[in-house]
Motif scaffolding. Structure first.
Motif, PDB file in Angstrom:
ATOM      1  N   LYS A 326       0.841  -1.191   0.000  1.00  0.00           N
ATOM      2  CA  LYS A 326       0.000   0.000   0.000  1.00  0.00           C
ATOM      3  C   LYS A 326       0.880   1.245   0.000  1.00  0.00           C
ATOM      4  O   LYS A 326       2.099   1.165   0.173  1.00  0.00           O
ATOM      5  CB  LYS A 326      -0.909  -0.010   1.232  1.00  0.00           C
ATOM      6  CG  LYS A 326      -1.849  -1.190   1.243  1.00  0.00           C
ATOM      7  CD  LYS A 326      -2.805  -1.080   2.418  1.00  0.00           C
ATOM      8  CE  LYS A 326      -3.665  -2.315   2.525  1.00  0.00           C
ATOM      9  NZ  LYS A 326      -2.910  -3.495   2.974  1.00  0.00           N
ATOM     10  N   THR A 327       0.216   2.410  -0.145  1.00  0.00           N
ATOM     11  CA  THR A 327       0.940   3.682  -0.210  1.00  0.00           C
ATOM     12  C   THR A 327       1.952   3.820   0.928  1.00  0.00           C
ATOM     13  O   THR A 327       3.122   4.125   0.715  1.00  0.00           O
ATOM     14  CB  THR A 327      -0.069   4.851  -0.119  1.00  0.00           C
ATOM     15  OG1 THR A 327      -1.145   4.564  -0.994  1.00  0.00           O
ATOM     16  CG2 THR A 327       0.573   6.159  -0.498  1.00  0.00           C
ATOM     17  N   TRP A 328       1.457   3.567   2.162  1.00  0.00           N
ATOM     18  CA  TRP A 328       2.351   3.777   3.306  1.00  0.00           C
ATOM     19  C   TRP A 328       3.385   2.681   3.458  1.00  0.00           C
ATOM     20  O   TRP A 328       4.423   2.884   4.079  1.00  0.00           O
ATOM     21  CB  TRP A 328       1.538   3.967   4.594  1.00  0.00           C
ATOM     22  CG  TRP A 328       1.244   5.412   4.800  1.00  0.00           C
ATOM     23  CD1 TRP A 328       0.070   6.051   4.540  1.00  0.00           C
ATOM     24  CD2 TRP A 328       2.157   6.429   5.254  1.00  0.00           C
ATOM     25  NE1 TRP A 328       0.197   7.388   4.808  1.00  0.00           N
ATOM     26  CE2 TRP A 328       1.458   7.652   5.241  1.00  0.00           C
ATOM     27  CE3 TRP A 328       3.498   6.421   5.654  1.00  0.00           C
ATOM     28  CZ2 TRP A 328       2.046   8.851   5.631  1.00  0.00           C
ATOM     29  CZ3 TRP A 328       4.080   7.622   6.044  1.00  0.00           C
ATOM     30  CH2 TRP A 328       3.363   8.822   6.027  1.00  0.00           C
ATOM     31  N   ASP A 329       3.096   1.477   2.896  1.00  0.00           N
ATOM     32  CA  ASP A 329       4.123   0.429   2.913  1.00  0.00           C
ATOM     33  C   ASP A 329       5.350   0.919   2.155  1.00  0.00           C
ATOM     34  O   ASP A 329       6.480   0.798   2.618  1.00  0.00           O
ATOM     35  CB  ASP A 329       3.597  -0.850   2.246  1.00  0.00           C
ATOM     36  CG  ASP A 329       2.570  -1.558   3.116  1.00  0.00           C
ATOM     37  OD1 ASP A 329       2.734  -1.543   4.341  1.00  0.00           O
ATOM     38  OD2 ASP A 329       1.613  -2.130   2.558  1.00  0.00           O
ATOM     39  N   ILE A 330       5.098   1.458   0.952  1.00  0.00           N
ATOM     40  CA  ILE A 330       6.195   1.942   0.114  1.00  0.00           C
ATOM     41  C   ILE A 330       6.850   3.160   0.754  1.00  0.00           C
ATOM     42  O   ILE A 330       8.074   3.253   0.875  1.00  0.00           O
ATOM     43  CB  ILE A 330       5.663   2.323  -1.290  1.00  0.00           C
ATOM     44  CG1 ILE A 330       5.055   1.101  -1.977  1.00  0.00           C
ATOM     45  CG2 ILE A 330       6.759   2.938  -2.133  1.00  0.00           C
ATOM     46  CD1 ILE A 330       6.039   0.044  -2.369  1.00  0.00           C
TER      47      ILE A 330
ATOM     48  N   ARG B  76      -6.937   3.460  -3.873  1.00  0.00           N
ATOM     49  CA  ARG B  76      -5.626   2.895  -4.167  1.00  0.00           C
ATOM     50  C   ARG B  76      -5.212   1.785  -3.195  1.00  0.00           C
ATOM     51  O   ARG B  76      -4.777   0.707  -3.603  1.00  0.00           O
ATOM     52  CB  ARG B  76      -4.634   4.052  -4.060  1.00  0.00           C
ATOM     53  CG  ARG B  76      -3.493   4.028  -4.991  1.00  0.00           C
ATOM     54  CD  ARG B  76      -2.668   5.283  -4.738  1.00  0.00           C
ATOM     55  NE  ARG B  76      -1.269   4.934  -4.875  1.00  0.00           N
ATOM     56  CZ  ARG B  76      -0.609   4.985  -6.026  1.00  0.00           C
ATOM     57  NH1 ARG B  76      -1.204   5.396  -7.116  1.00  0.00           N
ATOM     58  NH2 ARG B  76       0.657   4.638  -6.092  1.00  0.00           N
ATOM     59  N   ASP B  77      -5.366   2.068  -1.908  1.00  0.00           N
ATOM     60  CA  ASP B  77      -4.909   1.099  -0.910  1.00  0.00           C
ATOM     61  C   ASP B  77      -5.829  -0.118  -0.825  1.00  0.00           C
ATOM     62  O   ASP B  77      -5.377  -1.233  -0.572  1.00  0.00           O
ATOM     63  CB  ASP B  77      -4.781   1.761   0.462  1.00  0.00           C
ATOM     64  CG  ASP B  77      -3.552   2.645   0.547  1.00  0.00           C
ATOM     65  OD1 ASP B  77      -2.706   2.562  -0.375  1.00  0.00           O
ATOM     66  OD2 ASP B  77      -3.437   3.420   1.509  1.00  0.00           O
ATOM     67  N   ALA B  80      -4.844  -2.287  -3.561  1.00  0.00           N
ATOM     68  CA  ALA B  80      -3.606  -2.994  -3.212  1.00  0.00           C
ATOM     69  C   ALA B  80      -3.931  -4.205  -2.344  1.00  0.00           C
ATOM     70  O   ALA B  80      -3.350  -5.284  -2.510  1.00  0.00           O
ATOM     71  CB  ALA B  80      -2.661  -2.045  -2.477  1.00  0.00           C
ATOM     72  N   ASP B  81      -4.874  -4.034  -1.447  1.00  0.00           N
ATOM     73  CA  ASP B  81      -5.257  -5.120  -0.554  1.00  0.00           C
ATOM     74  C   ASP B  81      -5.906  -6.271  -1.334  1.00  0.00           C
ATOM     75  O   ASP B  81      -5.642  -7.441  -1.077  1.00  0.00           O
ATOM     76  CB  ASP B  81      -6.214  -4.566   0.506  1.00  0.00           C
ATOM     77  CG  ASP B  81      -6.339  -5.513   1.684  1.00  0.00           C
ATOM     78  OD1 ASP B  81      -5.274  -5.930   2.191  1.00  0.00           O
ATOM     79  OD2 ASP B  81      -7.472  -5.848   2.060  1.00  0.00           O
ATOM     80  N   TYR B 112       3.222  -8.024   3.235  1.00  0.00           N
ATOM     81  CA  TYR B 112       2.249  -6.942   3.128  1.00  0.00           C
ATOM     82  C   TYR B 112       0.881  -7.333   3.678  1.00  0.00           C
ATOM     83  O   TYR B 112      -0.010  -6.507   3.773  1.00  0.00           O
ATOM     84  CB  TYR B 112       2.130  -6.467   1.681  1.00  0.00           C
ATOM     85  CG  TYR B 112       3.408  -5.828   1.194  1.00  0.00           C
ATOM     86  CD1 TYR B 112       3.886  -4.689   1.820  1.00  0.00           C
ATOM     87  CD2 TYR B 112       4.145  -6.379   0.157  1.00  0.00           C
ATOM     88  CE1 TYR B 112       5.066  -4.103   1.415  1.00  0.00           C
ATOM     89  CE2 TYR B 112       5.324  -5.800  -0.264  1.00  0.00           C
ATOM     90  CZ  TYR B 112       5.791  -4.662   0.367  1.00  0.00           C
ATOM     91  OH  TYR B 112       6.958  -4.082  -0.029  1.00  0.00           O
TER      92      TYR B 112
END
Lengths: 409, 230
Positions: A326-330, B76-77, B80-81, B112
Motif C-alpha cells: 500500500k501507499t504507506w508500505d512503500i 488505491r490502498d 492494493a489489498d 504486506y
C-alpha cells in the motif's frame, strides 16, 4: 494495516543489497555527526580550561595599578609612578562596602639560595590577606601574620615550583634560605595553582611580608609605597560597585581635581576573564553551527541518493505494488531506509567524533570534552535529518503508477 | 455468483487531443476454477483488460465485480489489498526482486498482509515445494534459470492462497520445453487447487492448455469459446 517490523526488515534488506551505495550515503552523516561532536568537544574543552584558570586566579578579583609618569614629555607607561601606598590599601576595605579583602604587593625578582642550590624567581611582598584574595590555600606550615608584617619579619611562603627546584624531597618548612643574601625562614608552602590565564607558572613565586620587601629587599622610592593593590570584591555582582567606590576613594585620597585624570587604574580581572569565557562560548556555538552545516549537507546527500534509488528501483516498487504494497508500505520503506542510513551513520559519527577529539587533544594539545548532551543532540539530529530528507523521495515512490512502474526498464 | 463479472467496461486513454479507445464495452463473466486464455494481437486491448481485471488499473466506465465487490469504488490502498489477497501475478519478465533469495521473494506478499515471520517462512517453502523448487530456497534469483525463476514467480502468486492467477505471457521468455513445463504447472494448480488461471498469450500452442479462449480485437471481444478437452 502497516506492518512496521516487516517494513524495517524490507528496508534493511534493500540497504544490504546496495552495500556500497548505502555506505557512501552514510559517509555524509558520519562526517556531519563526527564534526559536530568533535567541534563541540574542542569548544567545551577550551571553555573548561578558561574557567579553571579563572578559578585558579581567585574569584571576583581586581587589581589597582599606579598611574604613568610623564618625564620630559616621555610617557613612561602604566605603573611607573609610585602613587599607591600601604595607607591606600588599608583604607579601601574600610571605606568601600563592596570590597571583601585587599592585599598590597611590593615585588621584585631575586635569587634564592638554599644550601648549594639557587633559583631566581619573583618575590612578592604582601600581607596575610593575599591568601584570601587569591583563594590560595597552604599545603604545609602556616602563613605569616599581621604581626610579621608590622615587625618586618624575615619569613617566607614558597610556591610549589620553588620548593621543587630548591628542596626536592626535603621538607622546606623551618629551613633557612637566603633571598638576595638576606636570611629568611621558610614557614609555609603554598598549594599548587598551575598556569595563569596568560600562561605564567603561578607556583613559581615566594610570598614575604610587604614591609620586609620594602625595607630589606627592594627598597621603596618613598616609605610605604606599593606597586600593586589586589582587591577581592564580595561577590560577582559587587565587582562594578567596588570599582566605582575604589576610584572615588582613591581620587579623594590622592587629591585629584575634577578635571584631572586618575593617577591609578582599576582593572577588573575576573570580568576580563569572564569575557574571554563568553567568547569561547560563542566560538563553541559557531564551531557547532559550521559542523551542523556538514550534517545538513549529509542529509541532502541522503535525499539525493534516495531519489536516485527510487528512480532506479521503479520496477521493484512496481512489483511490490502489484503484489499488494500500500501507499504507506512503500513510503515507510523508503523513510525507514533513510532513517536507518542516517542512524547507522550517526553511530559511526559518534565513534569518529569521540576518537577524532581524542586525536585532536593528542596532536594539537587542545583539551577536549565530549559531552553526553552533544552526542545525544547530534544523534537525534541525524535521525531527524534522515526522516526529513527521506520523506520527499519516499512520497515520490509511493505515488508511482503500478503499471508504469512495472513497465519501467 | 460469478468470480469475475464485467459489465460494459471501457478504457479510454487521451493522448493529447486524440482519445484512444483501448477497450470498448466489454462484458464478460468468469467462474471460479476456470482456466482461460485471452488472446489477441498487440494493441488489441488484451493487456489493458488484464490490468483492469488485475486491479492495477480502473476502467473509464462500466462496472467490474470481483467476488461481488465493486472494484471501481475502491481507492488505491483497497485495490492494493485486493491484489494482495485475491490475485497472484505471473509476468513475462518474471519480475522477481534481484539479489534476493527465492524464499524471500515468495515471502514478499505475506509481508504486506501481516503474516507472522515464522508462518511466512514455512508457507513460502511449501509454495516452493509445490512448484518443484524444494532445496533451492536460498538461491538468489539470478542464480536460477528462466524456468526456475518463473516457478518462483508462480510460488509467489499462490503463497497468499489467492483464488486467481493472472499470467501475462508467462512463457514469452522461455524455450518450448520449459514453456510446456510451466503450462503443465498451471494446469496442475488449476486442477488440484481449483485456482482460477487467466492467461494472456498470443501463441495458440500455449492457449491450447486452457479450457476457454477469449479473443480480443480492437478493444472488443470477438470470440469466446470453451475448448472441449479429451
Amino acid at each position: 494495516m502497516i506492518n512496521i517490523p516487516s517494513t524495517i526488515k524490507i528496508s534493511l534488506r534493500s540497504l544490504k543489497v546496495n552495500k556500497m551505495r548505502s555506505g557512501l550515503t552514510m559517509l555524509g552523516i558520519v562526517i556531519g555527526v563526527g564534526a559536530v561532536i568533535a567541534m563541540l568537544a574542542v569548544g567545551s574543552g577550551a571553555r573548561q580550561r578558561i574557567s579553571a584558570q579563572i578559578s585558579s586566579m581567585g574569584s571576583n578579583l581586581m587589581i589597582i595599578l599606579p598611574g604613568a609618569t610623564t618625564s620630559g614629555g616621555v610617557r613612561m607607561g602604566m605603573g611607573t609612578q609610585p602613587t599607591l601606598s600601604m595607607a591606600d590599601a588599608e583604607a579601601i576595605p574600610k571605606e568601600c562596602p563592596a570590597v571583601q579583602s585587599v592585599a598590597p604587593i611590593h615585588n621584585g625578582v631575586a635569587q634564592i639560595i638554599y644550601g648549594s642550590l639557587n633559583w631566581s624567581t619573583g618575590v612578592v611582598g604582601t600581607t596575610p590577606n593575599m591568601l584570601e584574595v587569591r583563594d590560595w590555600a597552604l599545603s604545609a606550615g602556616r602563613s605569616f601574620t599581621a604581626e610579621d608584617v608590622r615587625s618586618a619579619s624575615k619569613v617566607a611562603l614558597l610556591g610549589q615550583t620553588v620548593v621543587e627546584n630548591l628542596f626536592g624531597s626535603v621538607n622546606p618548612v623551618g629551613q633557612n634560605i637566603r633571598i638576595k643574601n638576606v636570611p629568611f625562614t621558610v614557614i609555609g608552602v603554598l598549594g599548587e595553582k598551575g598556569q595563569s590565564p596568560n600562561g605564567q607558572d603561578q607556583d613559581d613565586t615566594i610570598y614575604i611580608p610587604v614591609t620586609t620587601a620594602q625595607k630589606k629587599l627592594f627598597g621603596a622610592s618613598f616609605p610605604g609605597m606599593v606597586r600593586i593593590i589586589m582587591v577581592k570584591a564580595k561577590g560577582a555582582d559587587d565587582l562594578l560597585p567596588a570599582e566605582k567606590q575604589i576610584t572615588e576613594l582613591l581620587r579623594q585620597r590622592h587629591h585629584i581635581g575634577q578635571k584631572q585624570d586618575d593617577d591609578f587604574s582599576v582593572r577588573n580581572l575576573t570580568q576580563m576573564m569572564q569575557a574571554a569565557e563568553q567568547s569561547t562560548k560563542v566560538m563553541t556555538l559557531l564551531l557547532g553551527a559550521i559542523a551542523s552545516v556538514s550534517l545538513l549537507v549529509g542529509g541532502i546527500g541522503i535525499m539525493n541518493i534516495m531519489l536516485v534509488s527510487v528512480t532506479e528501483r521503479t520496477r521493484e516498487i512496481g512489483i511490490r505494488m502489484a503484489i499488494g504494497a500500500k501507499t504507506w508500505d512503500i513510503r515507510l520503506q523508503f523513510i525507514i531506509e533513510a532513517l536507518i542510513l542516517s542512524l547507522i551513520g550517526g553511530i559511526f559519527g559518534i565513534i569518529i567524533g569521540i576518537t577524532g577529539s581524542q586525536v585532536l587533544s593528542m596532536l594539537a594539545g587542545w583539551p577536549t570534552i565530549v559531552s553526553a548532551a552533544s552526542i545525544l543532540m547530534s544523534f537525534s539530529f541525524s535521525g531527524l535529518t534522515g526522516i526529513f530528507f527521506g520523506y520527499y523521495p519516499a512520497h515520490k515512490a509511493s505515488l508511482l503508477d503500478p503499471i508504469e512502474a512495472l513497465r519501467y526498464e | 455468483m460469478a468470480l469475475i463479472e464485467v459489465h460494459e467496461i471501457s478504457k479510454v486513454y487521451s493522448l493529447g487531443d486524440i482519445a484512444v479507445h483501448a477497450l470498448s464495452s466489454v462484458s464478460l463473466s468468469m467462474e471460479k476454477g476456470e482456466f482461460i486464455a485471452i488472446m489477441g494481437q498487440s494493441g488489441s486491448g488484451k493487456s489493458t483488460f488484464m490490468n483492469i481485471l488485475g486491479c492495477l488499473d480502473k476502467p473509464s466506465s462500466g462496472q467490474y465485480l470481483l467476488e461481488g465487490i465493486d472494484v471501481g469504488r475502491l481507492d488505491r490502498d483497497e485495490l492494493a489489498d485486493i491484489r494482495n489477497r485475491k490475485i497472484g501475478f505471473v509476468f513475462q519478465g518474471f519480475n522477481l526482486l534481484r539479489r534476493t533469495s527465492a524464499l524471500e521473494n515468495v515471502e514478499l506478499p505475506m509481508l504486506y498482509s501481516g503474516v507472522p515471520a515464522k508462518d511466512r517462512r514455512q508457507r513460502a517453502s511449501e509454495a516452493l515445494k509445490v512448484v518443484g523448487l524444494a532445496g533451492r530456497e536460498n538461491h538468489y534469483t539470478n542464480q536460477l534459470s528462466g524456468g526456475q525463476q518463473q516457478r518462483v514467480a508462480i510460488a509467489r502468486a499462490i503463497v497468499n492462497e489467492a483464488p486467481i492467477i493472472f499470467a501475462d505471457e508467462p512463457t514469452g521468455n522461455l524455450d518450448t520445453k520449459t514453456s510446456v513445463e510451466i503450462m503443465e504447472l498451471f494446469v496442475k494448480l488449476n486442477a488440484e487447487s481449483k485456482i482460477t488461471v487467466i492467461l494472456v498469450t498470443h501463441e495458440p500452442d500455449i492457449a491450447a492448455f486452457s479450457k476457454r479462449v477469449i479473443k480480443f480485437l480492437d478493444g472488443r471481444v470477438i470470440s469466446d469459446e470453451r475448448v472441449a478437452k479429451a
